[in-house]
Design a protein around this motif. Structure first.
Motif, PDB file in Angstrom:
ATOM      1  N   LEU A  64       0.825  -1.443   0.077  1.00 39.96           N
ATOM      2  CA  LEU A  64       0.074   0.090   0.001  1.00 39.96           C
ATOM      3  C   LEU A  64       0.876   1.157   0.024  1.00 39.96           C
ATOM      4  O   LEU A  64       0.579   2.257  -0.378  1.00 39.96           O
ATOM      5  CB  LEU A  64      -0.848   0.050   1.314  1.00 39.96           C
ATOM      6  CG  LEU A  64      -1.882  -1.047   1.266  1.00 39.96           C
ATOM      7  CD1 LEU A  64      -2.809  -0.989   2.581  1.00 39.96           C
ATOM      8  CD2 LEU A  64      -2.807  -1.252   0.183  1.00 39.96           C
ATOM      9  N   ALA A  65       2.041   1.139   0.492  1.00 43.10           N
ATOM     10  CA  ALA A  65       2.690   2.369   0.757  1.00 43.10           C
ATOM     11  C   ALA A  65       4.407   2.128   0.759  1.00 43.10           C
ATOM     12  O   ALA A  65       4.716   0.774   1.362  1.00 43.10           O
ATOM     13  CB  ALA A  65       2.468   3.158   1.854  1.00 43.10           C
ATOM     14  N   ILE A  66       5.141   2.939   0.237  1.00 46.25           N
ATOM     15  CA  ILE A  66       6.653   2.610   0.325  1.00 46.25           C
ATOM     16  C   ILE A  66       7.279   3.690   0.967  1.00 46.25           C
ATOM     17  O   ILE A  66       7.080   4.749   0.192  1.00 46.25           O
ATOM     18  CB  ILE A  66       7.344   2.101  -0.934  1.00 46.25           C
ATOM     19  CG1 ILE A  66       6.667   1.011  -1.521  1.00 46.25           C
ATOM     20  CG2 ILE A  66       8.646   2.177  -0.920  1.00 46.25           C
ATOM     21  CD1 ILE A  66       7.444   0.337  -2.771  1.00 46.25           C
ATOM     22  N   VAL A  71       1.426   3.907  -2.901  1.00 50.66           N
ATOM     23  CA  VAL A  71       1.865   3.605  -3.953  1.00 50.66           C
ATOM     24  C   VAL A  71       0.641   3.704  -4.879  1.00 50.66           C
ATOM     25  O   VAL A  71      -0.421   3.782  -4.561  1.00 50.66           O
ATOM     26  CB  VAL A  71       2.220   1.877  -4.153  1.00 50.66           C
ATOM     27  CG1 VAL A  71       3.329   1.957  -3.290  1.00 50.66           C
ATOM     28  CG2 VAL A  71       1.253   1.256  -3.831  1.00 50.66           C
ATOM     29  N   ASN A  72       0.686   3.312  -6.220  1.00 50.18           N
ATOM     30  CA  ASN A  72      -0.434   3.820  -7.604  1.00 50.18           C
ATOM     31  C   ASN A  72      -0.325   2.393  -8.152  1.00 50.18           C
ATOM     32  O   ASN A  72       0.320   2.346  -9.095  1.00 50.18           O
ATOM     33  CB  ASN A  72      -0.040   4.956  -8.331  1.00 50.18           C
ATOM     34  CG  ASN A  72      -0.930   5.185  -9.262  1.00 50.18           C
ATOM     35  OD1 ASN A  72      -2.252   4.745  -9.212  1.00 50.18           O
ATOM     36  ND2 ASN A  72      -0.765   5.834 -10.566  1.00 50.18           N
ATOM     37  N   ALA A  77       5.146   5.709  -5.774  1.00 48.29           N
ATOM     38  CA  ALA A  77       4.631   7.311  -5.948  1.00 48.29           C
ATOM     39  C   ALA A  77       5.201   8.126  -6.765  1.00 48.29           C
ATOM     40  O   ALA A  77       4.460   8.985  -7.614  1.00 48.29           O
ATOM     41  CB  ALA A  77       4.485   7.856  -4.331  1.00 48.29           C
ATOM     42  N   ASP A  78       6.530   7.870  -7.134  1.00 48.95           N
ATOM     43  CA  ASP A  78       7.143   8.669  -8.111  1.00 48.95           C
ATOM     44  C   ASP A  78       7.472   7.798  -9.397  1.00 48.95           C
ATOM     45  O   ASP A  78       8.153   8.096 -10.264  1.00 48.95           O
ATOM     46  CB  ASP A  78       8.663   8.975  -7.656  1.00 48.95           C
ATOM     47  CG  ASP A  78       9.339   7.758  -6.899  1.00 48.95           C
ATOM     48  OD1 ASP A  78       8.999   6.781  -6.996  1.00 48.95           O
ATOM     49  OD2 ASP A  78      10.544   8.098  -6.708  1.00 48.95           O
ATOM     50  N   GLU A  84      10.736  -3.868  -9.331  1.00 51.47           N
ATOM     51  CA  GLU A  84      11.937  -3.333  -9.736  1.00 51.47           C
ATOM     52  C   GLU A  84      12.773  -2.571  -8.368  1.00 51.47           C
ATOM     53  O   GLU A  84      13.970  -3.048  -7.932  1.00 51.47           O
ATOM     54  CB  GLU A  84      12.225  -2.721 -11.053  1.00 51.47           C
ATOM     55  CG  GLU A  84      11.815  -3.288 -12.095  1.00 51.47           C
ATOM     56  CD  GLU A  84      12.035  -2.440 -13.397  1.00 51.47           C
ATOM     57  OE1 GLU A  84      12.510  -1.349 -13.348  1.00 51.47           O
ATOM     58  OE2 GLU A  84      11.648  -2.943 -14.676  1.00 51.47           O
ATOM     59  N   PHE A  85      11.762  -1.779  -8.097  1.00 50.66           N
ATOM     60  CA  PHE A  85      12.212  -1.154  -6.735  1.00 50.66           C
ATOM     61  C   PHE A  85      12.765  -1.874  -5.667  1.00 50.66           C
ATOM     62  O   PHE A  85      13.945  -1.827  -5.116  1.00 50.66           O
ATOM     63  CB  PHE A  85      11.284  -0.079  -6.307  1.00 50.66           C
ATOM     64  CG  PHE A  85      11.672   0.916  -4.967  1.00 50.66           C
ATOM     65  CD1 PHE A  85      12.522   2.104  -5.424  1.00 50.66           C
ATOM     66  CD2 PHE A  85      11.520   0.497  -3.976  1.00 50.66           C
ATOM     67  CE1 PHE A  85      13.147   3.098  -4.201  1.00 50.66           C
ATOM     68  CE2 PHE A  85      11.817   1.285  -2.996  1.00 50.66           C
ATOM     69  CZ  PHE A  85      12.283   2.468  -3.176  1.00 50.66           C
TER      70      PHE A  85
END
Length: 220
Positions: A64-66, A71-72, A77-78, A84-85
């Motif tokens: 849900l979030a990093i 996250v999308n 978000a970026d 991959e991240f």
């Protein structure tokens, strides 16, 4: 006890109203070092845990979030690919929030249509003629209750805690609210999306009463 959500489905299986009343939060945010202890896989426009669970993170939970940023879908978000991240050791330590992803409007429309089809299949499979279809589905975490009007044009669906009482009474109350504040609204077209402030207000009040009292007395 709690009532999670309400769906109103028309005769064609279209979702004409939906309200999320209470969503239990089971999010788990942890800081991880490389490599991750979980196996992640892309699934239905999300990145979910496919294997491994601990500290509140379970199989099926989505990222849900990093690092505190929502996250999308499968992207950070970026705009970076999540897989991959998280596969790059240079990005660690990393804070990740896991939990059940929130249903999008399209997913809710699809689920309403699927239940409409299951309801019809249930009535056809019944050994008794004139079966109304599925009235309740039970799991270990929630119960789905359905009430269909006598004309068969509208279905009211309530998802609630398994221990919640008085749902049959609540469904009849929702039908009453629908009749009073949607059908009697001169600007409302039958089986079209319900956009009526009085309907919203009275439905939310009914849900609060049902959660506290479990039923509706005469004139309530």
């Amino acid at each position: 006890m709690a009532i999670f959500s309400v769906y109103v489905v028309n005769k064609a299986g279209g979702l004409i109203y939906q309200l999320d009343h209470y969503a239990p939060r089971a999010d788990a945010e942890r800081t991880f070092s490389f490599p991750l202890e979980f196996v992640l896989r892309p699934h239905d426009e999300h990145v979910v845990v496919a294997f491994g669970q601990r500290d509140g993170v379970r199989v099926g939970h989505a990222v849900l979030a990093i690092n505190g940023a929502e996250v999308n879908g499968r992207l950070t978000a970026d705009g970076k690919d999540i897989m991959e991240f998280l596969g790059n050791p240079a990005n660690y330590p990393v804070s990740i929030r896991f939990g059940r992803h929130r249903l999008s409007s399209n997913e809710k429309l699809m689920l309403a249509s699927m239940f409409h089809s299951l309801f019809a299949i249930g009535s056809q499979l019944s050994p008794e003629l004139g079966s109304s279809g599925i009235e309740m589905l039970e799991t270990d975490t929630f119960k789905l209750h359905c009430f269909q009007t006598l004309t068969g044009r509208i279905k009211f669906v309530v998802l609630a805690d398994p221990k919640q009482t008085g749902i049959d009474s609540l469904l009849r109350k929702i039908y009453e609210i629908y009749s009073d504040f949607a059908l009697k609204n001169p600007f409302y077209s039958l089986e079209m999306p319900i956009r009526c402030e009085l309907f919203d207000q009275n439905l939310k009040l009914a849900l609060e009463v049902a959660e506290k009292a479990g039923s509706f007395g005469p004139g309530s």
